[in-house]
Design an enzyme around this catalytic site. Structure first.
Site, PDB file in Angstrom:
ATOM      1  N   ASP A  20       0.858  -1.198   0.000  1.00 48.10           N
ATOM      2  CA  ASP A  20       0.000   0.000   0.000  1.00 48.10           C
ATOM      3  C   ASP A  20       0.886   1.236   0.000  1.00 48.10           C
ATOM      4  O   ASP A  20       2.072   1.176   0.343  1.00 48.10           O
ATOM      5  CB  ASP A  20      -0.948   0.008   1.214  1.00 48.10           C
ATOM      6  N   GLU A  64       0.235  -0.682   5.925  1.00 49.24           N
ATOM      7  CA  GLU A  64       1.322  -0.046   6.680  1.00 49.24           C
ATOM      8  C   GLU A  64       1.117   1.460   6.796  1.00 49.24           C
ATOM      9  O   GLU A  64       1.347   2.044   7.856  1.00 49.24           O
ATOM     10  CB  GLU A  64       2.671  -0.342   6.007  1.00 49.24           C
TER      11      GLU A  64
END
Lengths: 453, 453
Positions: free
Chosen positions: A87, A151
């Site tokens: 991500d 994250e």
């Protein structure tokens, strides 16, 4: 080593594949990209298969999925657990990008795209190093890959995944490439990370937007009040005023501070590069200490009232701020979040209502330099870069490093290859083609040294 | 009076025509509505023609056009100059409206739409009162109409228009309906208006958005700094700290303050209606004084950093605020703008750059109650409402009232019919059907009394 030659001769394909991944806008902070989150996870899965893992699966969580892959050569060999994330940060403000954030381009030998460095570029180096070693039978130990998709929003659901899969994740060391080096001439390894406590504050005044002429001066303005409250959080010496905030902060020994001071750092260059006339921080600490060993409080976003073109004389009903603290070892992020929230409620004047929402957090971490993993990382740099890396404390946070220490009892080796100029989290994020390729080499060498008896 | 009967019997058409006007989103603060600004001006022009003026024209300015119309019966008769504006405030935040802001509806005998009261509703009453008097040959004096399209952005270009057309605009009194009354049971006439100084502040820290982990604690955060600066503008007694800010503020006599205190006002109702636990303002003054006779400083909008969904750990490059001061008689808005701007630059710390842009301003005004115009207005209320109106000082600003005093040497009679609950400048702005119709009657009576020898 055959793998190294193979890496160099496959440079163009290694770049093309990364570009494919960078074109997927897998922004975890904004739900409208959830389809792309999925696409990114599937892309990684397919590339692991092509690279030659034993197995790879997309693990569902209550949030974004975790891609898990492994190659077990022999249970008696050491095992490396690689962590990374697919991500990325939001790309806004889009208008500040010189080229579209999700249409990667190479300029001056740098890859420009959101995620070019953080962490798609650095994560994908591991997939390609693995491919090279498998192709030439040069993988000297077992390897497991855990690539998550949350994250940038605090790895909210990774904890559940790790706790539920302790056996599966059993390893001898964790390898993470999500940090920076001092410079290409002076490589370094991050041995300290700050924790994070991130909240959103909502200040409500009157129950509706008011005409500032008819009510101004008589009704508390939530924007002015929010400013008053934020202003009280840091005193004129740069100390955070939240009671108990520093209670668990460890003071470094003079020796440790002296060692840190050895790191090459040019304050004038630093100011010039940021175009600021002066730095600003906690009294009594150097710039490197302020980002390395001291906790901080920053407003990451603020909004309220009329923010469009022109002038609107409104006395708004609400004002908001996103506030985060970077934490140092021993500060517990949940405790700090609680302290900051209670303090904000306490200093809120009677004419407003305050609501604090925790957005995410993570623990700080310190990595020992006397471990087998650290030595292997250091030797890998020497081999690939011809220089011994400097152990550095980084101001950033990788919440899962603390999590891994707690749940898996494993230290993480932060084998990162980014540079300050990569501007991660900013418009025009980039990653050096040199760092991408050299990183793949370094990772390949790491396995060789780590597997040595 | 035949006109009054006519007004009552044409209620539905008078409402339908206003609705047509309210459907035009003539927002002056946002250039994307400039086409609708034009449409609104043309609508007014056509209605003046239908109502029976001698002539009407759309005067171009460097900004939005001014609609000017006149009916000259006899040069020896007194002349009334009517001022109003066809532009409206922005409607955002749209999501807070119960019905679309530019699709007027009537609920509980109230008209809901942006501009329903401010100022389309109140301005259009004059067109309809004029029509009624013309139809029955009951217009007793000359009348001129000046309807502008930039009131909500500070009437930037009206000054040029007025200065260039002094002869054309020559009159005995100016009539303006853009203010409120205390309540329908207790009508009032505004005899004091506050001035306005409106600026935008841009605070720049580093030259790009930074990662708050890598730089947090070492580089000044422009949002925190903006909050510090805003917080310093008002002290803990509610006094504005800008040097020289109060120098020209006149203190009211105890007698005047006692007279003001007579106005019916229920602080508990006030707090309840706004859902606040406490009011907030300058120490030593009542709520009515704080909005009536004291200058103020409010942040009308603030923004910077990441304001999207979720969490982004950015240390932003810039932060912005829109700040306005309400001014009292003798405070010059240009001087105050200068004082506030210089002060902000002075208190800005070395680690940021500050840019202040004046957005607009206007002078405060006091209207004498012993004038022929005020008496006519008071008598008109007595006739139409059966009650003598209370002279009130209003906290709002109508910059052009000061302009008219300076350039045309004419006082403005503020014959407004709004109510607090109209929520002008807010979502769900509304205007009572009763006030719209009763206002048309009152205006009609005003002409009769004003023309009396």
């Amino acid at each position: 080593m055959k793998s190294i030659d193979y890496i160099l001769s496959n440079k163009q394909r290694y770049l093309d594949e990364l570009f494919e991944l960078l074109r997927i806008p897998s922004v975890s902070a904004d739900k409208k990209f959830s389809g792309d989150i999925r696409k990114a996870a599937e892309f990684i899965r397919d590339k692991f298969n092509e690279a030659g893992v034993d197995s790879v699966e997309i693990h569902e969580t209550d949030g974004n999925p975790v891609v898990y892959a492994e190659k077990i050569l022999d249970k008696t060999l050491p095992t490396v657990l690689v962590y990374g994330h697919y991500d990325v940060q939001p790309a806004d403000p889009y208008e500040l990008w010189d080229s579209p954030p999700f249409e990667p381009v190479i300029k001056d030998d740098r890859i420009y795209a959101r995620g070019a460095c953080d962490d798609k570029g650095q994560m994908y180096m591991h997939v390609k190093a693995f491919e090279a070693m498998i192709k030439h039978d040069e993988l000297p130990c077992n390897v497991k890959f855990m690539i998550e998709g949350e994250e940038e929003v605090g790895s909210e659901h990774l904890g559940d995944f790790v706790k539920a899969n302790k056996e599966k994740l059993a390893a001898d060391v964790i390898l993470v490439s999500d940090t920076s080096i001092l410079s290409n001439d002076c490589p370094s390894i991050t041995v300290g990370l700050r924790g994070l406590s991130y909240i959103e504050v909502e200040v409500t005044g009157p129950n509706r937007d008011l005409h500032s002429g008819i009510y101004g001066g008589a009704v508390g303005n939530p924007i002015n009040t929010l400013c008053d409250m934020v202003s009280q959080l840091i005193d004129d010496k740069g100390h955070i005023t939240v009671p108990g905030f520093y209670d668990k902060v460890q003071d470094l020994s003079e020796a440790d501070r002296a060692a840190m001071a050895k790191a090459p750092f040019d304050i004038e260059m630093y100011k010039k590069e940021l175009d600021i006339d002066d730095v600003k921080g906690e009294e009594g600490f150097s710039t490197l200490e302020r980002v390395g060993i001291r906790p901080t409080l920053d407003v990451n976003g603020i909004w309220g009232g009329y923010i469009g073109e022109g002038a609107k004389t409104v006395l708004p009903s609400k004002a908001y701020a996103k506030i985060s603290c970077r934490l140092v070892p021993n500060q517990d992020h949940e405790e700090i979040t609680e302290l900051v929230a209670r303090h904000l409620e306490k200093i809120a004047p009677k004419h407003v209502k305050v609501k604090v929402t925790p957005l995410h957090g993570g623990q700080a971490a310190v990595i020992p330099t006397d471990s087998k993993g650290y030595r292997a990382a250091s030797q890998a740099f020497e081999k690939a870069w011809g220089k011994t890396p400097i152990p550095m404390r980084d101001g950033g946070s990788i919440p899962i490093v603390g999590l891994f220490q707690d749940v898996l009892g494993l230290d993480s080796i932060l084998l990162g290859f980014g540079l300050d100029q990569d501007a991660i989290h900013s418009p025009n994020e980039s990653y050096g083609v040199f760092n991408y390729m050299k990183g793949i080499e370094t990772i390949t060498w790491f396995y060789q040294f780590f597997a040595k008896k």
